[in-house]
Design a protein around this motif. Sequence first.
Motif, PDB file in Angstrom:
ATOM      1  N   LEU A   1       0.861  -1.223  -0.058  1.00  0.00           N
ATOM      2  CA  LEU A   1      -0.172  -0.001  -0.082  1.00  0.00           C
ATOM      3  C   LEU A   1       0.822   1.222  -0.277  1.00  0.00           C
ATOM      4  O   LEU A   1       1.889   1.269   0.755  1.00  0.00           O
ATOM      5  CB  LEU A   1      -0.994  -0.030   1.191  1.00  0.00           C
ATOM      6  N   PHE A   2       0.360   2.139  -0.796  1.00  0.00           N
ATOM      7  CA  PHE A   2       1.007   3.457  -0.804  1.00  0.00           C
ATOM      8  C   PHE A   2      -0.137   4.543  -0.399  1.00  0.00           C
ATOM      9  O   PHE A   2      -0.939   4.634  -0.787  1.00  0.00           O
ATOM     10  CB  PHE A   2       1.280   4.033  -2.280  1.00  0.00           C
ATOM     11  N   VAL A   3       0.511   5.091   0.685  1.00  0.00           N
ATOM     12  CA  VAL A   3      -0.590   5.964   1.679  1.00  0.00           C
ATOM     13  C   VAL A   3      -0.135   7.470   1.533  1.00  0.00           C
ATOM     14  O   VAL A   3       0.944   8.012   1.825  1.00  0.00           O
ATOM     15  CB  VAL A   3      -0.760   5.580   3.031  1.00  0.00           C
TER      16      VAL A   3
ATOM     17  N   ILE B   1       3.995   1.926   2.324  1.00  0.00           N
ATOM     18  CA  ILE B   1       5.054   3.047   1.964  1.00  0.00           C
ATOM     19  C   ILE B   1       4.237   4.339   2.002  1.00  0.00           C
ATOM     20  O   ILE B   1       3.057   4.473   1.521  1.00  0.00           O
ATOM     21  CB  ILE B   1       5.600   2.875   0.619  1.00  0.00           C
ATOM     22  N   THR B   2       4.447   5.281   2.956  1.00  0.00           N
ATOM     23  CA  THR B   2       3.871   6.752   2.793  1.00  0.00           C
ATOM     24  C   THR B   2       4.411   7.785   2.567  1.00  0.00           C
ATOM     25  O   THR B   2       5.989   7.829   2.937  1.00  0.00           O
ATOM     26  CB  THR B   2       3.119   6.514   4.444  1.00  0.00           C
TER      27      THR B   2
ATOM     28  N   LEU C   1       6.645  -0.116   7.898  1.00  0.00           N
ATOM     29  CA  LEU C   1       6.165   1.514   7.404  1.00  0.00           C
ATOM     30  C   LEU C   1       7.305   2.088   6.963  1.00  0.00           C
ATOM     31  O   LEU C   1       8.358   2.579   7.745  1.00  0.00           O
ATOM     32  CB  LEU C   1       5.513   1.874   8.397  1.00  0.00           C
ATOM     33  N   ILE C   2       7.480   2.194   5.608  1.00  0.00           N
ATOM     34  CA  ILE C   2       8.531   3.163   4.841  1.00  0.00           C
ATOM     35  C   ILE C   2       8.180   4.506   4.847  1.00  0.00           C
ATOM     36  O   ILE C   2       7.042   4.915   3.925  1.00  0.00           O
ATOM     37  CB  ILE C   2       9.080   2.492   3.548  1.00  0.00           C
ATOM     38  N   LYS C   3       8.462   5.357   5.450  1.00  0.00           N
ATOM     39  CA  LYS C   3       8.427   6.833   5.681  1.00  0.00           C
ATOM     40  C   LYS C   3       9.154   7.273   4.474  1.00  0.00           C
ATOM     41  O   LYS C   3      10.233   8.043   4.510  1.00  0.00           O
ATOM     42  CB  LYS C   3       8.395   7.798   6.752  1.00  0.00           C
ATOM     43  N   MET C   4       9.094   7.028   3.077  1.00  0.00           N
ATOM     44  CA  MET C   4       9.804   7.580   2.099  1.00  0.00           C
ATOM     45  C   MET C   4      10.144   9.057   1.919  1.00  0.00           C
ATOM     46  O   MET C   4      11.388   9.558   1.243  1.00  0.00           O
ATOM     47  CB  MET C   4       9.233   7.174   0.767  1.00  0.00           C
ATOM     48  N   HIS C   5       9.211   9.982   2.389  1.00  0.00           N
ATOM     49  CA  HIS C   5       9.600  11.264   2.425  1.00  0.00           C
ATOM     50  C   HIS C   5      10.227  11.669   3.711  1.00  0.00           C
ATOM     51  O   HIS C   5       9.931  12.829   4.215  1.00  0.00           O
ATOM     52  CB  HIS C   5       8.631  11.964   1.943  1.00  0.00           C
TER      53      HIS C   5
ATOM     54  N   ASN D   1      16.124   2.818  -3.720  1.00  0.00           N
ATOM     55  CA  ASN D   1      16.426   1.463  -4.615  1.00  0.00           C
ATOM     56  C   ASN D   1      15.447   0.428  -3.940  1.00  0.00           C
ATOM     57  O   ASN D   1      14.994  -0.543  -4.515  1.00  0.00           O
ATOM     58  CB  ASN D   1      17.775   1.197  -4.311  1.00  0.00           C
ATOM     59  N   TYR D   2      15.165   0.272  -2.723  1.00  0.00           N
ATOM     60  CA  TYR D   2      14.240  -0.571  -2.151  1.00  0.00           C
ATOM     61  C   TYR D   2      12.923  -0.472  -2.507  1.00  0.00           C
ATOM     62  O   TYR D   2      12.260  -1.463  -2.799  1.00  0.00           O
ATOM     63  CB  TYR D   2      14.380  -0.402  -0.628  1.00  0.00           C
ATOM     64  N   ILE D   3      12.193   0.660  -2.682  1.00  0.00           N
ATOM     65  CA  ILE D   3      10.899   0.942  -3.043  1.00  0.00           C
ATOM     66  C   ILE D   3      10.903   0.711  -4.412  1.00  0.00           C
ATOM     67  O   ILE D   3       9.749  -0.118  -5.054  1.00  0.00           O
ATOM     68  CB  ILE D   3      10.461   2.504  -2.854  1.00  0.00           C
TER      69      ILE D   3
END
Length: 330
Positions: free
Chosen positions: A29-31, A113-114, A150-154, A181-183
Amino acid sequence: MNKTNSIPNSYVEAKRLIQEAKKDDQLVLFVGAGVSINSGMPSWKDAVEQIGNLLGISEIDNSDYLKIPQYYYNSHGKQAYNSLMRKIFKDGIKLPVSDIHRKILRFNPRTIITTNYDDLIERASEEHGEIRQTISQDIDIPYRKYNKELIKMHGDFIHDNFVLKEEDYLNYSNNFKLIENYIKSIIGSKVLLFIGYSFNDPDLKQIFNWVKNIVGEDMRISYLINADSEYDENEEQYYKKLGIQIIYASRLNQNSNVSTNISNNLNNVLDYLLGSSNNLDLVDNIYTELKEYDEFAYLTIKYLNNILSKYSLYISNNLFLCANPDNRRL
């Protein structure tokens, strides 16, 4: 919600494939910001307008969404900029966890991923007794040890690495090398469901650019919930060529019109996608969640009920399985 026979066949199939990916642990999921609006967080548009007002800019085009924060940073410096962003995005304020956050967890994704900075997903996970590791900087990647993440990409405000202004996006690949790279590896191998994004969000444009570059003939289709605009066939076909199917809330709405309440629209679509067609689906969903604990020597009733409560069930003190239709706190 409208009757099943009025729902587009493509949506019925999308629901089946999303539930299949959920069951097979292949759903990511992208949130986005729209998920937290009902909890009191601003949308991208609202946040940028607040910054623009302080700069004396009244008319803001969506192409300026990254420039306006950059203008403020350039004019007033890092300290004033950081202080204002923390205020606008309500850093340190304990906002209420919403039903949308709880429904997101019902998809039981291994990875969320959010692009949001808030802690609402973390708190929703704690509320349900779920162990989910937060990754918000590159250094966190080598120390991943839990099943769920939970990946907080920003980034976030805790590490002062939040991505918002134009400069942050331009330097993203340097500042978040491992996370990027992981995402990208996830994008190429999983079924993606985007929740809470508007087509005007720079976040979405950044991610879709990655999707576009990674897309191949064998890539699985991704899904995006559109909760804030009417159905647009040209728009639908445009994103379909990128490998993304849009699920319009307006096409699931009884009146065939999108509500002005984005949170209600999201709730309606999530209810549709999560809806079980029979009791076997329910059993499979519960079984999938319990598998996470299969190596535990024992499990208390409290943790079992944290899982069962998502399905309006609970185990009583005398060890009976009971219905909890009102989903009362136990």
